[in-house]
Structures are given as C-alpha cells and as structure tokens.
Design a protein around this motif. Structure first.
Motif, PDB file in Angstrom:
ATOM      1  N   PHE A  99       0.830  -1.205   0.000  1.00 15.60           N
ATOM      2  CA  PHE A  99       0.000   0.000   0.000  1.00 15.60           C
ATOM      3  C   PHE A  99       0.865   1.256   0.000  1.00 15.60           C
ATOM      4  O   PHE A  99       0.593   2.218  -0.730  1.00 15.60           O
ATOM      5  CB  PHE A  99      -0.928  -0.003   1.215  1.00 15.60           C
ATOM      6  CG  PHE A  99      -1.830   1.202   1.299  1.00 15.60           C
ATOM      7  CD1 PHE A  99      -2.999   1.270   0.556  1.00 15.60           C
ATOM      8  CD2 PHE A  99      -1.489   2.289   2.102  1.00 15.60           C
ATOM      9  CE1 PHE A  99      -3.822   2.391   0.612  1.00 15.60           C
ATOM     10  CE2 PHE A  99      -2.313   3.407   2.165  1.00 15.60           C
ATOM     11  CZ  PHE A  99      -3.479   3.452   1.428  1.00 15.60           C
ATOM     12  N   GLN A 100       1.924   1.261   0.814  1.00 12.32           N
ATOM     13  CA  GLN A 100       2.792   2.431   0.860  1.00 12.32           C
ATOM     14  C   GLN A 100       3.492   2.661  -0.476  1.00 12.32           C
ATOM     15  O   GLN A 100       3.732   3.814  -0.865  1.00 12.32           O
ATOM     16  CB  GLN A 100       3.810   2.273   1.990  1.00 12.32           C
ATOM     17  CG  GLN A 100       3.184   2.512   3.372  1.00 12.32           C
ATOM     18  CD  GLN A 100       4.188   2.380   4.505  1.00 12.32           C
ATOM     19  OE1 GLN A 100       4.645   1.288   4.810  1.00 12.32           O
ATOM     20  NE2 GLN A 100       4.514   3.491   5.126  1.00 12.32           N
ATOM     21  N   ALA A 101       3.808   1.579  -1.181  1.00 12.20           N
ATOM     22  CA  ALA A 101       4.400   1.724  -2.514  1.00 12.20           C
ATOM     23  C   ALA A 101       3.407   2.378  -3.462  1.00 12.20           C
ATOM     24  O   ALA A 101       3.781   3.212  -4.306  1.00 12.20           O
ATOM     25  CB  ALA A 101       4.822   0.357  -3.043  1.00 12.20           C
ATOM     26  N   LEU A 102       2.120   2.031  -3.326  1.00  7.19           N
ATOM     27  CA  LEU A 102       1.077   2.653  -4.144  1.00  7.19           C
ATOM     28  C   LEU A 102       0.952   4.140  -3.823  1.00  7.19           C
ATOM     29  O   LEU A 102       0.851   4.977  -4.728  1.00  7.19           O
ATOM     30  CB  LEU A 102      -0.260   1.948  -3.912  1.00  7.19           C
ATOM     31  CG  LEU A 102      -1.485   2.546  -4.613  1.00  7.19           C
ATOM     32  CD1 LEU A 102      -1.344   2.435  -6.131  1.00  7.19           C
ATOM     33  CD2 LEU A 102      -2.765   1.845  -4.142  1.00  7.19           C
ATOM     34  N   GLN A 114       4.138   8.998   5.813  1.00  6.37           N
ATOM     35  CA  GLN A 114       3.273   9.492   6.885  1.00  6.37           C
ATOM     36  C   GLN A 114       1.931   8.770   6.952  1.00  6.37           C
ATOM     37  O   GLN A 114       0.982   9.270   7.549  1.00  6.37           O
ATOM     38  CB  GLN A 114       3.045  10.993   6.701  1.00  6.37           C
ATOM     39  CG  GLN A 114       4.312  11.825   6.805  1.00  6.37           C
ATOM     40  CD  GLN A 114       4.085  13.303   6.525  1.00  6.37           C
ATOM     41  OE1 GLN A 114       3.016  13.713   6.068  1.00  6.37           O
ATOM     42  NE2 GLN A 114       5.092  14.116   6.801  1.00  6.37           N
ATOM     43  N   VAL A 115       1.836   7.581   6.356  1.00 10.53           N
ATOM     44  CA  VAL A 115       0.586   6.821   6.410  1.00 10.53           C
ATOM     45  C   VAL A 115       0.247   6.491   7.870  1.00 10.53           C
ATOM     46  O   VAL A 115       1.093   5.996   8.614  1.00 10.53           O
ATOM     47  CB  VAL A 115       0.692   5.522   5.584  1.00 10.53           C
ATOM     48  CG1 VAL A 115      -0.567   4.673   5.763  1.00 10.53           C
ATOM     49  CG2 VAL A 115       0.894   5.850   4.111  1.00 10.53           C
ATOM     50  N   LEU A 116      -0.983   6.767   8.252  1.00  9.41           N
ATOM     51  CA  LEU A 116      -1.431   6.578   9.637  1.00  9.41           C
ATOM     52  C   LEU A 116      -2.061   5.184   9.782  1.00  9.41           C
ATOM     53  O   LEU A 116      -3.262   5.005   9.607  1.00  9.41           O
ATOM     54  CB  LEU A 116      -2.438   7.667  10.009  1.00  9.41           C
ATOM     55  CG  LEU A 116      -2.902   7.719  11.467  1.00  9.41           C
ATOM     56  CD1 LEU A 116      -1.737   8.091  12.386  1.00  9.41           C
ATOM     57  CD2 LEU A 116      -4.031   8.735  11.623  1.00  9.41           C
ATOM     58  N   TRP A 117      -1.242   4.202  10.134  1.00 10.85           N
ATOM     59  CA  TRP A 117      -1.712   2.825  10.191  1.00 10.85           C
ATOM     60  C   TRP A 117      -2.551   2.529  11.428  1.00 10.85           C
ATOM     61  O   TRP A 117      -3.191   1.476  11.510  1.00 10.85           O
ATOM     62  CB  TRP A 117      -0.533   1.864  10.121  1.00 10.85           C
ATOM     63  CG  TRP A 117       0.049   1.773   8.748  1.00 10.85           C
ATOM     64  CD1 TRP A 117       1.233   2.285   8.310  1.00 10.85           C
ATOM     65  CD2 TRP A 117      -0.556   1.150   7.599  1.00 10.85           C
ATOM     66  NE1 TRP A 117       1.406   2.024   6.973  1.00 10.85           N
ATOM     67  CE2 TRP A 117       0.328   1.324   6.514  1.00 10.85           C
ATOM     68  CE3 TRP A 117      -1.754   0.463   7.397  1.00 10.85           C
ATOM     69  CZ2 TRP A 117       0.050   0.834   5.241  1.00 10.85           C
ATOM     70  CZ3 TRP A 117      -2.026  -0.024   6.134  1.00 10.85           C
ATOM     71  CH2 TRP A 117      -1.140   0.154   5.071  1.00 10.85           C
TER      72      TRP A 117
END
Length: 295
Positions: A99-102, A114-117
């Motif tokens: 997902f972070q690669a996307l 900075q994705v808030l998991w």
C-alpha cells in the motif's frame, strides 16, 4: 432519505430520487469526486488482492489525516457489504508495504512515509442498509462509515451518513515543563494551555456521537465522514482550523482568519485562535457550523 429536492427553473417540480442502474455508476461517480465528497484522496480502482485472496477492492484512498481508506459500493441493499470490506481491511493490514508503494507512486514519498496505520477506515456506500448492518458496525473495532446515496436527476447526488463508528486511539497527555529553573509564570501558562486544550477536546467530541478524534504528531483532527476541526497547540494559544467557509462568517482580527491557500497543519480554511475559556465560548457557533459542514 427524508430530503426533498425541487427544481424551480420553470415552476416548481419535485426531483424524484432514484438508485443507479448498476453499481459501477455509483463507483465511477464517487471516484471522480472522492476528495470533495469524502475527504479522501483517490489512489486506485478495482485493486487486485492477488491470487490467494482472489478479490478486488472497489476503491483505495488516503484520507485527510493520512489514514488508509477502503471504499466498497453496492447499488442497493446488500447484507454482505460490511463483511466484504472487513475482509479487504485484513488484507490491507497484512500488505502495508504494498500500500505504501502505491501511495509513493501516486502521491509521493512524503505521503507514503506518513501513512497513519493506527486508524484505517472502511467506507461502505449503498442504496440502503439493514438494521443488522447498523448493529454490526458497533460490534467491530475498526473505523466504519455507512453512507446512503441517492441520485437526483442527471446532475445531483445526495450522500447521507447513517452510521459512523471510529477506532479511538489512546489519548496522550502533553508533557509539562518541570525543573527547579522553570519559573512559576511559565508553569502556570503551560497548565492553563493544557486545561484549555482539554476543554476544547471535550467540546469538539461532544458535538455528536459520530465524532472521532485522530491524533497526529502536528495536530489533533476531529472528524465525521471528513475532518471538521484540526487543533494545533502553540505556546500561548491553540489554533483550530475549521471546515466552515471563511466567507460565511464575520472575521474578527486576533480571533478568526481566512487561511485559504496558506500552509498550516491539518485541514480547514478558517483559523480560530483560542487563548482563554472566553474565546472557546465565542467559537462554539463556529464549531457547530463546521461540524454541520462535514456531514
């Protein structure tokens, strides 16, 4: 939906609400305006979960606070929409790197870092939901929004949040200054700001049962389907950024400011400066106005 819409172009004619002919029509409509309608930046459509899971996520996105969002659509009523969405949510939490690669590909490295998991979200959009759906969302520990849609003629769509449950993270207390060299006035000022912050937090959370608080390093966001307030602490005041339109209020120098186009933490174009309980009282109507705007 209880809303009645009338066309007054030539006389008064009621515009009858209706459902889409096919599910793909709803999906295409929402994806084309996801940022405005849901406060979510669109990332991908019909995203494959691979041969093992054997499914396709209708829409993937990133909300205003950097939280991953899965959006699932149904043309009418479908009792399986929540379970389907939670199945994909489990896949998402096991495939964070993918997902972070996307996100990195679509929005850049800063957004990806900075994705808030801690606060992933599921938004289900359908023609309607059953009473079992409304009960089910309250039994899960994930953030889930149930949104009912209606089409009005060729150019209007109505969205109504019928249930919203958020995962509430732990509230972290802000450290106070300690030490023999700290002056009494400084300690008192810090304590006063901490008390004001607690009062603002209580007021914003108390605006409705559907309010969720999302804590980020730079700000605390208060959201319904979208953010309606973001609060940033300063040494001598709190800055609240609201969804309410600055053009809809009378701006008062030193209290409210139009920050449209100006960089700041959080979201919202109306800045409210809070230095005391009196300022909090003055801001109550603005908080309610912003809350209503984020439905």
């Amino acid at each position: 939906m209880g809303l009645k819409l009338f066309d007054t172009t030539s006389g008064v004619v009621e515009v009858t609400p209706n459902l889409a002919e096919v599910e793909a029509e709803v999906q295409s409509l929402i994806e084309s305006g996801m940022d405005i309608m849901l406060g979510v930046r669109f990332l991908a459509t019909e995203y494959s979960t691979g041969p093992v899971h054997g499914g396709r996520i209708d829409s993937l996105g990133l909300d205003e606070n950097g939280a991953p969002v899965i959006v699932e659509y149904k043309r009418a009523t479908d009792p399986g929409v929540i379970n389907q969405g939670l199945f994909y949510m489990a896949w998402l939490m096991d495939h964070r790197t993918e997902f972070q690669a996307l996100v990195r590909e679509r929005l850049g490295p800063t957004a990806a870092s900075q994705v808030l998991w801690s606060a992933p979200r599921l938004i289900c959009i359908a023609g309607d939901f059953t009473r079992y759906d409304l009960h089910a969302v309250r039994e899960h520990r994930r953030s889930i929004d149930l949104v009912r849609y209606r089409l009005y003629g060729k150019h209007h769509v109505g969205l109504e949040t019928v249930a919203s449950v958020a995962t509430q993270g732990k509230v972290s207390s802000r450290p106070r200054r300690r030490g023999a060299d700290a002056s009494v006035p400084v300690r008192r000022a810090c304590e006063a700001m901490a008390e004001l912050a607690a009062a603002v937090d209580e007021v914003l959370l108390g605006l409705g049962g559907d309010v969720a608080k999302v804590e980020r390093k730079q700000y605390d966001a208060y959201q319904r389907l979208r953010n309606f307030a973001c609060v940033t602490p300063r040494q001598d005041k709190l800055l609240a950024y609201l969804k309410a339109a600055p053009t809809a209020v009378d701006l008062v120098p030193g209290f409210t400011r139009d920050v449209t186009g100006l960089g700041h933490h959080g979201t919202g174009d109306l800045e409210v400066q809070l230095r005391s309980d009196k300022d909090l009282e003055r801001a109550m109507d603005l908080f309610r106005l912003s809350y209503d705007a984020a439905a």
